[in-house]
Enzyme design. Structure first.
Site, mmCIF file in Angstrom:
data_model
loop_
_atom_site.group_PDB
_atom_site.id
_atom_site.type_symbol
_atom_site.label_atom_id
_atom_site.label_comp_id
_atom_site.label_asym_id
_atom_site.label_seq_id
_atom_site.Cartn_x
_atom_site.Cartn_y
_atom_site.Cartn_z
ATOM 1 N N GLU A 59 -18.925 30.177 -14.625
ATOM 2 C CA GLU A 59 -18.306 29.875 -16.132
ATOM 3 C C GLU A 59 -16.756 30.278 -15.239
ATOM 4 O O GLU A 59 -15.797 29.903 -16.214
ATOM 5 C CB GLU A 59 -18.847 31.487 -16.245
ATOM 6 C CG GLU A 59 -18.163 31.703 -17.748
ATOM 7 C CD GLU A 59 -18.610 31.032 -18.481
ATOM 8 O OE1 GLU A 59 -19.382 29.875 -18.613
ATOM 9 O OE2 GLU A 59 -18.132 30.956 -19.369
ATOM 10 N N ASP A 60 -16.278 31.068 -13.911
ATOM 11 C CA ASP A 60 -14.870 31.524 -14.194
ATOM 12 C C ASP A 60 -15.009 31.088 -12.479
ATOM 13 O O ASP A 60 -13.181 30.990 -12.669
ATOM 14 C CB ASP A 60 -14.971 33.256 -13.547
ATOM 15 C CG ASP A 60 -15.599 33.865 -15.147
ATOM 16 O OD1 ASP A 60 -14.725 33.206 -16.219
ATOM 17 O OD2 ASP A 60 -15.968 34.772 -15.236
#
Ligand code: MN
Length: 505
Positions: A76-77
């Site tokens: 996700e990041d």
């Protein structure tokens, strides 16, 4: 920054060479992947991953869960692809990391009626208890650092924690996590009430703590006279949020609450609990109606302990909790305490009486009923394997170690969970389409459906629904089912209504 050595040292069991290498590799992989990112606190983002891993190690989790904890934000990041994770760390880690990533996309909107639905969806989407526990550890560290987050976001995150995460930790029996999550979120969600409780507690605390220490000593002395020597004692302070809720129930009368502080007596075995209770009651007079045997009758989340409240003789009243070492471990760590090194739940350690949490955790029985209803008309409609296993395990016949894993795989492969626009969860067989959804709500809605929206966009009626979709049915008075619908519908109930409608003409 938590070092990898520290994490390894915290682990319940020393990992073997292979797992150790994997843990070290994941640690450095995460460090590199998040290299240029910062937390709102200004600290390196990587710190969050080491803290999450540390919490998991403290919870006694095994190597795979901790590896996935270190990597949980990589997709996700840090834009690491799931394929890369699989290539470097294997399928199991990819499955766990993707699971956590998916859960991160669910948002609680602060509408009361969504709450239970969202909790259910959370559990359903986790598919693996480990995913849920990683998510809880992630949230715990985020809550510990919530002061750095923008003001507008703080309240939403805290509310979500209070309504979704903390209750899930409670249902899993992980009191330790549940308590900390609640107390961290409380001041953000109810600042005034928090200040009030804090005040009351400070006053109460000072007067009680001296009594407490005195009483603890005389309990140890008293029990020795009865030949009971092998005990640990400590005390626990009631969580602020849990005290707040009790204050509401007791109309803010602090004198009606006897368990702000409680003395805990931990003994080796089950019989010792009752011996200690007997001894205590023969020394101090118990308060009537306050003796609770959660050993014979565990709480729904599996909590076991004996509680009694006694007149201490100097005008005060004190709650005493008596439990065995094993019960204590279970009370603090819940379901987590049943995981072995191989990260499978060892069923033999779960006694029948504490099995109730499984039903709480996965609302299996209500799903089971629906499945059974379906089954009467579905071709090939045997009783699903997991339901048979559940019946067996409840009567103590099942020895199957992978039981929980299997029933869940089996179950979640065949069901999909979607929302109504109001936030209620509808569970359908996988491959279900809006027609099935409409008839699951009401036959009138099915019979007058003219179109459907999924996540706000118009879709065709044969669109396959996915977990978490919000489905809205558009109804027109003149709309009616067609023969084509029979091929599109997957559920027997929809087919039955469509046939009935077509036959009517
Ligand atoms: Mn995270």
């Amino acid at each position: 920054m938590v070092s990898i050595e520290e994490i390894l040292k915290l682990m319940k069991e020393t990992p073997d060479e292979k797992d150790r290498e994997l843990l070290v590799k994941a640690y450095h992989f995460a460090e590199k992947a998040h290299k240029n990112q910062k937390r709102f606190s200004g600290e390196p983002y990587f710190l969050h991953l080491t803290e999450t891993a540390k919490i998991l190690a403290e919870l006694g989790k095994g190597p795979m869960t901790i590896v996935a904890g270190l990597l949980h934000d990589a997709i996700e990041d840090a834009e690491v692809s799931p394929e890369t994770i699989e290539k470097e760390f294997g399928k199991e880690i990819r499955f766990l990391v993707e699971g956590v990533t998916k859960l991160g996309k669910l948002r609680y909107r602060g509408v009361e009626r969504y709450v239970e639905s969202l909790r259910k969806l959370f559990v359903a989407m986790s598919q693996d208890l480990r995913v849920l526990i990683i998510k809880l550890a992630d949230r715990l560290h985020n809550m510990r650092t919530l002061q750095y987050v923008r003001k507008e976001k703080q309240k939403r995150i805290a509310l979500e924690t209070l309504e979704i995460y903390a209750p899930l930790a409670y249902r899993l029996g992980i009191r330790k996590l549940n308590r900390e999550l609640e107390d961290l979120a409380f001041p953000y969600v109810y600042p005034k009430e928090y200040a009030k409780i804090n005040d009351i507690l400070k006053k109460k605390h000072r007067e009680t703590i001296t009594h407490l220490e005195k009483l603890r000593k005389s309990i140890v002395k008293g029990l020795t006279k009865f030949g009971i020597k092998e005990i640990h004692t400590d005390y626990r302070v009631k969580g602020l949020y849990s005290l707040y809720q009790k204050m509401i129930r007791k109309n803010w009368d602090i004198d009606m609450i006897y368990d702000i502080l409680a003395i805990r007596i931990i003994v080796p075995g089950l019989e010792d609990c009752y011996r200690v209770l007997g001894a205590i009651h023969s020394i101090w007079r118990p308060l009537p109606g306050r003796i609770k045997d959660y050993i014979a009758f565990p709480k729904p989340n599996g909590y076991r302990s004996l509680h009694t409240t006694i007149f201490t003789g100097d005008g005060s009243i004190m709650e005493i909790q008596i439990r065995s070492e094993e019960m204590h471990k279970e009370a603090e760590y819940g379901v987590v305490s049943h995981f072995g090194y191989k990260e499978k739940i060892d069923l033999k350690t779960i006694t029948n009486s504490s099995m109730t949490w499984i039903k709480q955790f996965l609302p299996l029985l209500s799903f089971g009923e629906q499945l059974q209803k379906e089954k009467s008309t579905v071709i090939n409609g045997d009783v699903p394997a997991w339901l048979r296993e559940l019946a067996k395990i409840e009567s103590g016949q099942s020895q199957h170690e992978d039981f929980i894993k299997e029933i869940k795989a089996d179950f979640f492969k065949t069901r999909v969970f979607v929302f109504t626009p109001k936030g209620d969860v509808v569970d359908l067989p996988s491959n279900a389409c809006p027609i099935d959804f409409a008839y699951a709500i009401h036959s009138d809605i099915g019979d007058h459906m003219s179109g459907a929206k999924v996540n706000g966009k118009m879709v065709t009626l044969n669109t396959i629904l996915k977990n978490g979709d919000i489905v809205e049915i558009i109804v027109k008075e003149k709309a009616k089912p067609s023969t084509k619908w029979l091929d599109m519908a997957k559920t027997t109930i929809a087919k039955k209504h469509i046939r009935a409608f077509l036959g009517k003409k």
